[in-house]
Scaffold this active site. Structure first.
Site: not given
Ligand code: FCB
Length: 440
Positions: A167, A351
């Protein structure tokens, strides 16, 4: 769940994700200090000033955690490597105990039938490098490529896939413009530099790993849909700018070797000299592109300094993070990433998940809300796949309740509940539902 493995093409990968500082227990194994330790030690930055010192004690409990994934029918494990655990000073002499630890856990993943999917950097910058300016210093690209060589020199032979940086928007904008994450800066010049250097570091690490003969290398981008607050041109432009510096800047740098014009209108005066010369490194070809997706924001123009806009509350149901639940955004991003940036390149959801105030009641955690959230988002992804998007896998955030950064231990994202007093793991209903979806 209202999906099952057989609804997906042969070879589609289901995974669970975590990150080092959020679960390992940073106090163990000779790791060096990171900028998260100093950020958390500064009053007002982190809820109850909590740190990752103990976290989920994954450092000692990893074998049990991998067994949970194996029994849950998961194919892949997305984890990250802590730079400061491997190189306590950020550069120079490695910490053998740290390298041994990653060696050990990778073997344990393989013994449990899990494909190891590594991320090299998930936010805990070694403090000595932060002292030298961290992401504001161009030299970080070289330091990071060196770290990539050291850690992958040890475990690279057993990786299924690797991405350098988790990210880039969070590393740069969230941490240097909004100040919500370490190092907690609020400075536009620092931001412009961090945004560029994070991509330069990404490309440099990809090249270093190619040099080691590695393949299946990608990038992991967090994307947030931007909806204009009303029908006005001003609101549309405000949302486009949010989309620009949140999403398009990073995808554009890597896949088009260019930054969006609307973003450069604000950042150009602060960019490092001759930044355009770095695009060939930044745009080093990748084997896949990962999308992290959670929510959307509603954006309204305001009279403030650039970027002259603000988030306004939206009408949709929200998670414990106060994030609107908007699966349509995942569908849109999968479609748009393919059509505008990546073409035939494999995409992965790296994610997706939600925070919920999960309580144990009668030995169980009923997180039906998470099951619903995942059902809706997986359905959105399937819709994109049916329309030709080459999505190859889906990873859930997160395996475990963990250290949710500035929000401490109270936002629970896990498929597995963690009692932060006893560190006991209790699979939630969502874990059981996913297990049925993946194994029956
Ligand atoms: C993302 C992150 C992870 C966690 C989630 C909720 O941005 O990669 O570490 O904090 O959000």
């Amino acid at each position: 769940m209202n999906f099952k493995r057989s609804d997906f093409p042969e070879g589609f990968i289901f995974g669970a994700a975590t990150s080092s500082y959020q679960i390992e227990g940073h106090q163990f194994g000779g790791a060096g200090k990171t900028h998260w330790d100093s950020f958390a030690a500064t009053p007002g930055n982190v809820v109850r000033s909590e740190t990752g010192d103990l976290a989920c004690d994954h450092f000692h409990r990893y074998a049990n955690d991998y067994m949970l994934m194996k029994e849950g029918g998961v194919d892949a494990y997305r984890f990250s490597t802590s730079w400061a655990r491997v190189l306590p000073e950020g550069r120079g002499a490695p910490n053998q105990e740290g390298l041994d630890y990653y060696d050990r856990i990778v073997d344990s993943m393989l013994e449990n039938g899990l494909k190891p999917c590594a991320t090299l950097y998930h936010w805990e910058l070694p403090q000595p490098l932060a002292d030298l300016g961290g992401w504001r210093n161009r030299d970080i690209a070289k330091w990071f490529a060196d770290f990539a060589e050291v850690i992958m020199g040890r475990i690279g032979d057993r990786m299924y896939s690797v991405a350098p940086i988790n990210e880039p928007w969070c590393v740069a904008w969230l941490s240097h413009f909004l100040g919500h994450h370490a190092p907690g800066m609020r400075d536009i010049r620092a931001t412009a530099r961090a945004m560029h250097h994070v991509l330069l570091a990404h490309g440099s690490a990809i090249q270093a790993m190619r040099g080691l003969g590695m393949s299946n290398l990608g990038g992991v981008f967090n994307l947030e849909w931007a909806t204009p607050a009303d029908d006005s041109d001003a609101a549309r432009e405000a949302a486009e700018l949010y989309d620009g510096y949140y999403n398009r800047f990073f995808l554009g740098g890597v896949f088009k070797k260019a930054y969006p014009e609307n973003v450069m209108r604000g950042l150009l005066p602060h960019m490092p000299k001759n930044f355009e010369d770095d695009f060939d490194v930044i745009g080093t070809p990748l084997d896949w592109c990962g999308l992290n997706y959670y929510t959307r924001k509603i954006i309204a123009p305001n009279e403030g300094a650039w970027p002259s806009h603000e988030e306004v509350p939206g009408p949709l149901p929200k998670t414990q993070m106060d994030w609107e639940i908007y699966p349509e955004g995942l569908y849109q991003f999968l479609k748009r990433t393919q059509s505008e940036y990546t073409g035939d390149l494999p995409l992965l959801v790296t994610e997706n998940g939600m925070a919920n105030p999960d309580l144990i009641q009668d030995g169980q955690v009923n997180d039906q809300a998470r099951i619903d959230y995942l059902n809706q988002h997986v359905a959105a992804a399937k819709r994109a796949m049916a329309e030709g998007v080459p999505l190859k896998g889906y990873m859930f955030w997160s395996l475990l309740d963990n250290y949710e950064w500035a929000l401490g231990y109270e936002k629970r994202f896990g498929l597995v509940h963690v009692d932060f007093e006893t560190l006991e793991r209790t699979p939630k209903l969502s874990y059981e539902a996913l297990k049925v979806a993946l194994t029956s």
